[in-house]
Scaffold this active site. Structure first.
Site, PDB file in Angstrom:
ATOM      1  N   GLY A 307     -16.614 -62.595  93.575  1.00 57.54           N
ATOM      2  CA  GLY A 307     -16.918 -61.190  93.731  1.00 57.54           C
ATOM      3  C   GLY A 307     -16.068 -59.774  92.542  1.00 57.54           C
ATOM      4  O   GLY A 307     -16.066 -60.698  91.516  1.00 57.54           O
ATOM      5  N   SER A 308     -15.698 -58.732  93.167  1.00 55.04           N
ATOM      6  CA  SER A 308     -16.196 -57.627  92.466  1.00 55.04           C
ATOM      7  C   SER A 308     -14.408 -58.116  91.643  1.00 55.04           C
ATOM      8  O   SER A 308     -14.420 -56.869  90.088  1.00 55.04           O
ATOM      9  CB  SER A 308     -15.719 -56.805  93.138  1.00 55.04           C
ATOM     10  OG  SER A 308     -17.123 -56.038  93.586  1.00 55.04           O
ATOM     11  N   THR A 309     -13.326 -59.023  91.859  1.00 60.53           N
ATOM     12  CA  THR A 309     -12.475 -58.890  91.057  1.00 60.53           C
ATOM     13  C   THR A 309     -12.747 -60.063  89.870  1.00 60.53           C
ATOM     14  O   THR A 309     -11.592 -59.671  89.187  1.00 60.53           O
ATOM     15  CB  THR A 309     -11.475 -60.040  91.911  1.00 60.53           C
ATOM     16  OG1 THR A 309     -12.043 -61.426  92.705  1.00 60.53           O
ATOM     17  CG2 THR A 309     -10.835 -59.823  93.229  1.00 60.53           C
TER      18      THR A 309
END
Length: 578
Positions: A307-309
């Site tokens: 995801g956004s990491t």
């Protein structure tokens, strides 16, 4: 009547036969002298071996010690009880004593007492007190040999990292098996002389070859940090009713891992214990599958959509290639159309006009998709490989999984778009942590590891363990820019719940949906590092399937915040206002 010629021929035959026999006798005598003089010791040893019985002595396994000298894996003295059939004088008494002292059935013991064999093992890993009591009975034919059993003082602590040993004292999983060659040592043995009936000759005594203990292994793990991280993980798992929680803590400068938590853990001193409620009638295969799941280290054995990491990687690639600058401006209406696919931002109304720094602070999907598309499939894939994401990290634990990624020829714009914000591919937590560390540490791809050095019994260093590092993953300029941007994500943006009073922390949140989409199962995560301008520690918290609120900023960021609040002062990292 023999003629003179016949007589002469007959005499020659007799003489030849005599000389041949004499030659054979000389050869036999020579061979006898050779065997009796030059080979006497060899054949004496062979003869002795026919009347010797060997009992092995296990070597003390090397200890596993944390970075501060705390022993995490030790040895406990135990006993192995055996019987020698030909030496037993009172089989009924032997059976009775061993049944009572060892808690074994009469049928089991009697079968072994009556078995014709050179030596029959009754039970291993018998506690020393019991072994001493059996020895005091002084029963003929009963042997009690001292042995070693692995012992873990902290039970469940770092269970999936340390691993455990089997009945033969060999490593099964974790560091115990990875460093087997250092830890195992060399076994010794006891030799006793027996007569033709197999009965020991007391006057001959016994000969011992002492075992050589294994080397101690010093590891980078810090028991205090591991303990506190485990408490935080267990607390998060309970409050969020999560399936599991993982926490990784590493020094980004050299790859030394300070903590690796996978809750639920298991009891190292009783690793074959199944969870409560497990049916008793399961098959051996079902039991082994359950145990494999219990022992599995999610930080290295399992992959997930980050995801956004993962936007940290996209940002670094974009900055490095010049596809974006911190000042680049974008407009987010709440979605972006890629080919025929409409991909939404997590903020339905959109973020409007924003520069790249604020787009990162807002974790805006359309902006990162735009950066990915500017790079293009070929260039993005090149950075993906150059950052080390297509190879394993090389961590010194067995069973590391590799990245699951599209083949470049199978990637279109839609696949590139989804990869750009951390979906449609899978990596391990240790891979994400290591890659982000290389981006914020100045561009050095370190090898994550536990092993630091090996020691002998007196504490002298035998070997300092070394690991490869690759420089130039990103430029110093890109690394510095990423540190500044990620510090703003925590101080003013979506990662503000990871902020620690008095310290500059950088980081990134993530909320990813597990497959299949629409299942209602999410993974909340947060990666953070400190101090933001000179990272000395980096941590990743992952909460699998939290119930209720599932956003990374609200579920995982507070875990890293609490962790840093405690361990930053402990590590000697000064507050910025001092």
């Amino acid at each position: 009547m023999l003629t003179d010629n016949n007589k002469l021929f007959h005499r020659k035959k007799i003489l030849t036969a005599f000389l041949l026999c004499a030659g054979i006798l000389v050869l036999l005598f020579g061979r006898l002298v050779y065997l009796c003089v030059w080979e006497a010791e060899h054949y004496s040893q062979l003869a002795s071996s026919l009347h010797e019985r060997e009992r092995s002595i296990k070597a003390a396994r090397g200890r596993i010690i944390d970075r501060n000298g705390v022993v995490l894996a030790d040895n406990k003295t135990v006993c192995t009880v055996s019987v020698i059939h030909n030496q037993i004088e009172d089989p009924e008494r032997v059976t009775e004593v061993l049944c009572n002292e060892l808690g074994l059935s009469e049928e089991y013991v009697k079968k072994r007492v009556e078995k014709y064999s050179s030596m029959e093992r009754i039970k291993s890993n018998v506690d020393k007190e019991t072994g001493d009591r059996i020895r005091e009975y002084d029963l003929a034919g009963v042997k009690v040999d001292e042995d070693y059993k692995r012992y873990y003082p902290y039970d469940q602590l770092a269970s999936k990292v340390l691993g455990f040993t089997g009945g033969d004292n060999q490593g099964i999983i974790g560091l115990e098996v990875k460093y087997e060659e250092y830890l195992q040592g060399e076994p010794g043995y006891i030799l006793t002389v027996t007569d033709a009936k197999g009965i020991e000759v007391e006057a001959a005594g016994e000969r011992r070859v002492e075992p050589v203990p294994g080397s101690d292994l010093c590891i980078s793990l810090d028991m205090n940090i591991q303990s506190y991280a485990t408490q935080l993980a267990a607390q998060a798992m309970a409050t969020k009713e999560a399936d599991s929680v993982s926490i990784l803590v590493m020094d980004p400068r050299n790859g030394e891992i300070l903590a690796m938590v996978n809750v639920p853990e298991f009891d190292l001193n009783n690793p074959y214990e199944l969870p409560e409620g497990t049916p008793e009638n399961i098959s051996g295969e079902e039991k082994q599958n359950l145990l494999n799941g219990i022992w599995r280290n999610g930080c290295i054995n399992d992959t997930y959509e980050p995801g956004s990491t993962f936007k940290i990687i996209t940002a670094a690639a974009g900055l490095e290639a010049g596809a974006v600058t911190p000042e680049s401006t974008f407009s987010c209406p709440g979605f972006i159309v890629v080919d025929d696919r409409k991909i939404r931002c997590h903020k339905i109304a959109g973020h409007g006009s924003q520069d790249f720094v604020h787009a990162t602070m807002n974790s805006c999907n359309p902006v990162f998709i735009t950066v990915g598309l500017r790079l293009g499939v070929e260039q993005y894939y090149k950075y993906f490989e150059e950052f080390g994401l297509k190879t394993k990290t090389g961590i010194d634990l067995p069973g590391e999984a590799g990245t699951i990624m599209h083949k470049m020829e199978d990637m279109g714009n839609v696949e590139l778009a989804t990869v750009s914000f951390g979906q449609s591919f899978q990596i391990t937590p240790i891979q994400l942590l290591t890659t982000v560390a290389s981006i914020i540490n100045g561009g050095v791809r370190v090898t994550p590891h536990f092993g630091v050095k090996t020691l002998d019994a007196e504490g002298n260093v035998l070997e300092v363990l070394e690991y490869p590092a690759v420089e130039g993953i990103v430029s110093q300029e890109t690394s510095a820019t990423m540190r500044r941007i990620l510090e703003m994500v925590v101080s003013e943006g979506s990662g503000k719940n990871g902020k620690v009073e008095g310290f500059q922390v950088g980081g990134k949140t993530a909320t990813s949906q597990t497959l299949p989409r629409g299942s209602g199962r999410y993974i909340a995560s947060f990666i953070g590092f400190a101090p933001a301008d000179d990272p000395q520690v980096i941590a990743l918290a992952i909460v699998n399937n939290p119930q209720g609120v599932y956003y990374g900023g609200q579920v995982a960021a507070p875990i890293v915040r609490q962790l840093f609040e405690n361990i930053l002062p402990y590590l000697g990292i000064m507050r910025y206002n001092q």
